[in-house]
Motif scaffolding. Structure first.
Motif, PDB file in Angstrom:
ATOM      1  N   VAL A   1     -41.591  42.370  -5.814  1.00  0.00           N
ATOM      2  CA  VAL A   1     -41.399  43.205  -6.986  1.00  0.00           C
ATOM      3  C   VAL A   1     -41.494  42.371  -8.259  1.00  0.00           C
ATOM      4  O   VAL A   1     -42.336  42.612  -9.118  1.00  0.00           O
ATOM      5  CB  VAL A   1     -40.037  43.943  -6.936  1.00  0.00           C
ATOM      6  N   ASP A   2     -40.623  41.382  -8.380  1.00  0.00           N
ATOM      7  CA  ASP A   2     -40.620  40.513  -9.559  1.00  0.00           C
ATOM      8  C   ASP A   2     -39.735  39.313  -9.267  1.00  0.00           C
ATOM      9  O   ASP A   2     -39.177  39.186  -8.190  1.00  0.00           O
ATOM     10  CB  ASP A   2     -40.180  41.244 -10.825  1.00  0.00           C
TER      11      ASP A   2
ATOM     12  N   TRP B   1     -48.032  42.846  -3.715  1.00  0.00           N
ATOM     13  CA  TRP B   1     -47.278  42.998  -4.962  1.00  0.00           C
ATOM     14  C   TRP B   1     -46.942  44.477  -5.112  1.00  0.00           C
ATOM     15  O   TRP B   1     -47.825  45.333  -4.967  1.00  0.00           O
ATOM     16  CB  TRP B   1     -48.161  42.558  -6.127  1.00  0.00           C
ATOM     17  N   HIS B   2     -45.724  44.816  -5.414  1.00  0.00           N
ATOM     18  CA  HIS B   2     -45.320  46.219  -5.519  1.00  0.00           C
ATOM     19  C   HIS B   2     -46.121  46.930  -6.604  1.00  0.00           C
ATOM     20  O   HIS B   2     -46.366  46.378  -7.684  1.00  0.00           O
ATOM     21  CB  HIS B   2     -43.820  46.333  -5.803  1.00  0.00           C
ATOM     22  N   ARG B   3     -46.510  48.156  -6.319  1.00  0.00           N
ATOM     23  CA  ARG B   3     -47.381  48.915  -7.229  1.00  0.00           C
ATOM     24  C   ARG B   3     -46.801  49.076  -8.625  1.00  0.00           C
ATOM     25  O   ARG B   3     -47.549  49.206  -9.595  1.00  0.00           O
ATOM     26  CB  ARG B   3     -47.695  50.281  -6.632  1.00  0.00           C
ATOM     27  N   THR B   4     -45.463  49.038  -8.771  1.00  0.00           N
ATOM     28  CA  THR B   4     -44.852  49.249 -10.085  1.00  0.00           C
ATOM     29  C   THR B   4     -44.908  48.020 -10.984  1.00  0.00           C
ATOM     30  O   THR B   4     -44.704  48.138 -12.193  1.00  0.00           O
ATOM     31  CB  THR B   4     -43.386  49.689  -9.943  1.00  0.00           C
ATOM     32  N   THR B   5     -45.159  46.861 -10.408  1.00  0.00           N
ATOM     33  CA  THR B   5     -45.190  45.628 -11.204  1.00  0.00           C
ATOM     34  C   THR B   5     -46.476  44.834 -11.010  1.00  0.00           C
ATOM     35  O   THR B   5     -46.629  43.773 -11.617  1.00  0.00           O
ATOM     36  CB  THR B   5     -43.987  44.726 -10.843  1.00  0.00           C
ATOM     37  N   ARG B   6     -47.388  45.336 -10.207  1.00  0.00           N
ATOM     38  CA  ARG B   6     -48.621  44.618  -9.871  1.00  0.00           C
ATOM     39  C   ARG B   6     -49.548  44.530 -11.078  1.00  0.00           C
ATOM     40  O   ARG B   6     -49.849  45.538 -11.717  1.00  0.00           O
ATOM     41  CB  ARG B   6     -49.333  45.347  -8.740  1.00  0.00           C
TER      42      ARG B   6
ATOM     43  N   GLU C   1     -40.918  49.167   1.891  1.00  0.00           N
ATOM     44  CA  GLU C   1     -41.392  50.546   1.792  1.00  0.00           C
ATOM     45  C   GLU C   1     -42.347  50.827   2.936  1.00  0.00           C
ATOM     46  O   GLU C   1     -43.284  50.052   3.149  1.00  0.00           O
ATOM     47  CB  GLU C   1     -42.106  50.792   0.459  1.00  0.00           C
TER      48      GLU C   1
END
Length: 127
Positions: free
Chosen positions: A122-123, A54-59, A115
């Motif tokens: 991401v979502d 899960w991407h760190r910005t939305t995890r 990345e």
């Protein structure tokens, strides 16, 4: 899960040659492969894998489960895969599951980003 059993993602390949290597740390070649491996991780209860992909910005901090009525994942259909550019992709899918004997569907358009050579979820938008 036994390595020679069919993969939960519905690929018709054995788990050991499908999502198993991804769950063990290999990189997904495509966003679709990552999405399939995430479905299999939901089916197998691999929360650490779900969080790691899960991407760190939305995890979220943790996966929130309803342990009183856990879902039984019963099928995945990939409806569309779109590579938007070299680092972004979308996967539309329908995941089927049962809770307490009742069937449900999760229809989502998921967004992914690449990345450092690894795809991340991401979502998504639910339909």
């Amino acid at each position: 899960m036994k390595p020679d059993q069919p993969c939960p993602c519905g690929s018709d390949r054995p788990y050991a040659r499908c999502c198993g290597p991804l769950h063990a740390g290999a990189s997904a070649a495509t966003a679709e492969a990552l999405m399939r491996s995430r479905y299999a991780a939901f089916a197998l209860g691999l929360d650490n894998y779900l969080l790691a992909t899960w991407h760190r910005t939305t995890r979220p901090a943790a996966i929130d489960h309803d342990d009183t009525h856990p879902p039984k994942w019963i099928g995945l259909q990939v409806k569309a895969y779109r590579q938007l550019d070299a680092e972004h992709a979308e996967v539309e899918f329908v995941a089927r599951y049962r809770v307490g004997g009742r069937a449900h569907r999760l229809h989502e358009l998921s967004r992914f980003v690449l990345e450092d050579g690894r795809w991340f979820y991401v979502d998504g938008t639910l339909y």
